[in-house]
Design an enzyme around this catalytic site. Structure first.
Site, short mmCIF file in Angstrom:
data_model
loop_
_atom_site.label_atom_id
_atom_site.label_comp_id
_atom_site.label_asym_id
_atom_site.label_seq_id
_atom_site.Cartn_x
_atom_site.Cartn_y
_atom_site.Cartn_z
CE LYS A 67 -13.71 -3.53 0.39
NZ LYS A 67 -12.72 -3.07 1.38
CE LYS A 73 -6.55 -8.02 -2.21
NZ LYS A 73 -6.74 -7.51 -0.85
CE LYS A 86 -4.44 -1.51 1.78
NZ LYS A 86 -5.51 -1.29 2.77
P1 AMP Z 1 -10.73 -5.57 2.54
O1 AMP Z 1 -11.35 -5.42 1.19
O2 AMP Z 1 -9.25 -5.39 2.48
O3 AMP Z 1 -11.40 -4.79 3.61
O4 AMP Z 1 -10.93 -7.10 2.91
C1 AMP Z 1 -12.02 -7.60 3.65
C2 AMP Z 1 -11.95 -9.10 3.71
O5 AMP Z 1 -12.09 -9.66 2.39
C3 AMP Z 1 -10.63 -9.66 4.24
O6 AMP Z 1 -10.87 -10.80 5.01
C4 AMP Z 1 -9.86 -10.01 3.00
O7 AMP Z 1 -8.91 -11.01 3.21
C5 AMP Z 1 -10.98 -10.49 2.09
N1 AMP Z 1 -10.62 -10.30 0.68
C6 AMP Z 1 -10.38 -9.12 0.06
N2 AMP Z 1 -10.08 -9.31 -1.24
C7 AMP Z 1 -10.13 -10.66 -1.44
C8 AMP Z 1 -9.92 -11.50 -2.58
N3 AMP Z 1 -9.58 -11.00 -3.77
N4 AMP Z 1 -10.07 -12.84 -2.42
C9 AMP Z 1 -10.42 -13.36 -1.23
N5 AMP Z 1 -10.62 -12.62 -0.11
C10 AMP Z 1 -10.49 -11.29 -0.21
#
Ligand code: AMP
Ligand code: TRP
Length: 330
Positions: A198, A195, A113
Site C-alpha cells: 500500500k 510484494k 524498510k
Molecule cells: P500492512 O500493510 O503491512 O499493515 O499489512 C497488514 C496485513 O496484510 C499483514 O498481515 C500483512 O502480512 C498483510 N499483507 C500486506 N501486504 C500483503 C500482500 N501483498 N499479500 C498478502 N498479504 C499482505
C-alpha cells in the site's frame, strides 16, 4: 474460548493484498464456534515511518470502515484503535527490554524498510516487533491471521513470550500464526518479484479496496505478464500470470488447477478481462458497504465499545506483568 487477533497499519490505502493476506483469513474464522475476534488499527506502528497528520487521521477511520465493509461480524468481534489502549505501549516497553538489538536488526522487514528512509531510521522501526508482540500477548491470543511477510514477526513474538515465561513464570499464551497457503503473498501488478504494497509510490502496482472501479479494471488488464501466452501456474518462470491466477482463485474459490483447464485455449487478454470483472464486482460490493459505514455515526460507537473492551482486558494483563517483574509497589 479461542481468541483470534490481527492488526493492520493505517499507512496508506488498504489493498487487495491486505484483504487476501490478512482480512479474508480472519473472516474465515469468525463463524467457528467459541471463537472471538479482536481487530485493531495499528496506528502506533504506522508512525515508525513519517506520516502526514491529516492522512493518518483519515486512514484510521477509513480502515475501521473497511474492516466492517469486508464483513466483520460485530457479534463475534471487537474493533479498536491501538493508540487508544495504553497497555500496548506499556507492554511494548517491557518486551523491548527483553529483546536483543541483534535479533531486531536481523528482521527482514527492518532491513527492507531501513533502506527506504530518507529522513533517517527511527528507533521505533527497530523496536517495531516487541510492540507487535505486545499487541498479541496482551490478549492471550491463540491465532494470528497474517500474510507471509509477518511470519518472522510471529516467530519473535513466540520467542519473547517463551523468554518472559521462563524468566518470570507462566504469564503469556504462546500464539500461532494463521497463514493461508493461497493469497498470503500477493505480488505487485507492475513487478511480480515485489510484494503488492500500500505504500508503493506507483499506484499501478496495487489495487486499493477503494480504487475507482474502472481504474482497478485497467490495472488488472495492464498487469505485467510474460510473452509465452499460456495460462499456467508457474511461480518461477511465470510470476505475473501466477499472481493473477492466485487473485482469481482466492476471490472465486475456484482451484487454480480448474482455472488452468478453463482458460487452456484462450489468451491473456480474455483471462484478464474476466479477472477485471471479478475484481470490479468484489470492489463494488465492498465500496457500497464502506459508503454506509464511513458516513454513519455507528463507527465511533463501535470503536468506543472496542476500546473499552480491550482496555479492560489489557489493563489486567499489564498489571500482572508489572507484578511479575517487580515494578511499582504491588
Ligand atoms: P500492512 O500493510 O503491512 O499493515 O499489512 C497488514 C496485513 O496484510 C499483514 O498481515 C500483512 O502480512 C498483510 N499483507 C500486506 N501486504 C500483503 C500482500 N501483498 N499479500 C498478502 N498479504 C499482505
Ligand atoms: N506488523 C503488521 C503488519 O504490518 C501489523 C500489526 C501490528 C499486526 N501489530 C500486529 C498484525 C499484531 C498482527 C498482530 O502487517
Amino acid at each position: 474460548m479461542r481468541r483470534i487477533l490481527t492488526g493492520i497499519q493505517p499507512s496508506g490505502h488498504i489493498t487487495l493484498g491486505n484483504y487476501l493476506g490478512a482480512i479474508r483469513p480472519l473472516l474465515s474464522l469468525q463463524n467457528e464456534e467459541d471463537t472471538e475476534l479482536l481487530v485493531f488499527i495499528a496506528d502506533l506502528h504506522a508512525i515508525t515511518v513519517p506520516q502526514d497528520r491529516q492522512n493518518l487521521k483519515k486512514n484510521i477511520k477509513e480502515l475501521a470502515a473497511l474492516f466492517l465493509a469486508c464483513g466483520l461480524d460485530l457479534n463475534k468481534s471487537h474493533m479498536f484503535i491501538q493508540s487508544e489502549v495504553p497497555s500496548h505501549n506499556q507492554l511494548g516497553w517491557v518486551l523491548e527490554c527483553n529483546s536483543y538489538i541483534g535479533e531486531l536488526e536481523r528482521m527482514t522487514q527492518f532491513k527492507d524498510k531501513k533502506q527506504k528512509q530518507v529522513e533517517g531510521v527511527s528507533a521505533g522501526l527497530l523496536t517495531y516487533p516487541p510492540l507487535m508482540a505486545a499487541d498479541i500477548l496482551l490478549y492471550d491470543t491463540d491465532l494470528v491471521p497474517v500474510g507471509e511477510d509477518q511470519k518472522q514477526h510471529l516467530e519473535i513474538t513466540r520467542n519473547l513470550a517463551e523468554r518472559f515465561n521462563n524468566k518470570y513464570g507462566e504469564t503469556f499464551k504462546v500464539p500461532e500464526p494463521f497463514i493461508l497457503k493461497e493469497g498470503a503473498r500477493i505480488m505487485s501488478l507492475v513487478d511480480p518479484s515485489r510484494k503488492m504494497s500500500k505504500s508503493d509510490p506507483n499506484p499501478k502496482g496495487f489495487i486499493a479496496l477503494l480504487d475507482d472501479i474502472n481504474i482497478a479494471k485497467k490495472k488488472i488488464k495492464s498487469a505485467i505478464t510474460d510473452s509465452d501466452g499460456t495460462i499456467r501456474y508457474d511461480l518461477e518462470n511465470k510470476p505475473g500470470i501466477s499472481n493473477l491466477l492466485t487473485i482469481y482463485s482466492s476471490l472465486t474459490n475456484i482451484p487454480i488447477k480448474n482455472l488452468e483447464i478453463r482458460y487452456e485455449n484462450t489468451n491473456y487478454q480474455n483471462f484478464k478481462e474476466d479477472l477485471a470483472n471479478i475484481v470490479a464486482d468484489f470492489l463494488t460490493k465492498i465500496q457500497s458497504k464502506y459508503d454506509y459505514y464511513i458516513n454513519s455515526g455507528d463507527l465511533d460507537l463501535i470503536l468506543n465499545s472496542g476500546r473499552d473492551y480491550a482496555y479492560h482486558y489489557a489493563s489486567r494483563k499489564i498489571q500482572k506483568v508489572y507484578r511479575r517483574i517487580g515494578l511499582g509497589r504491588n
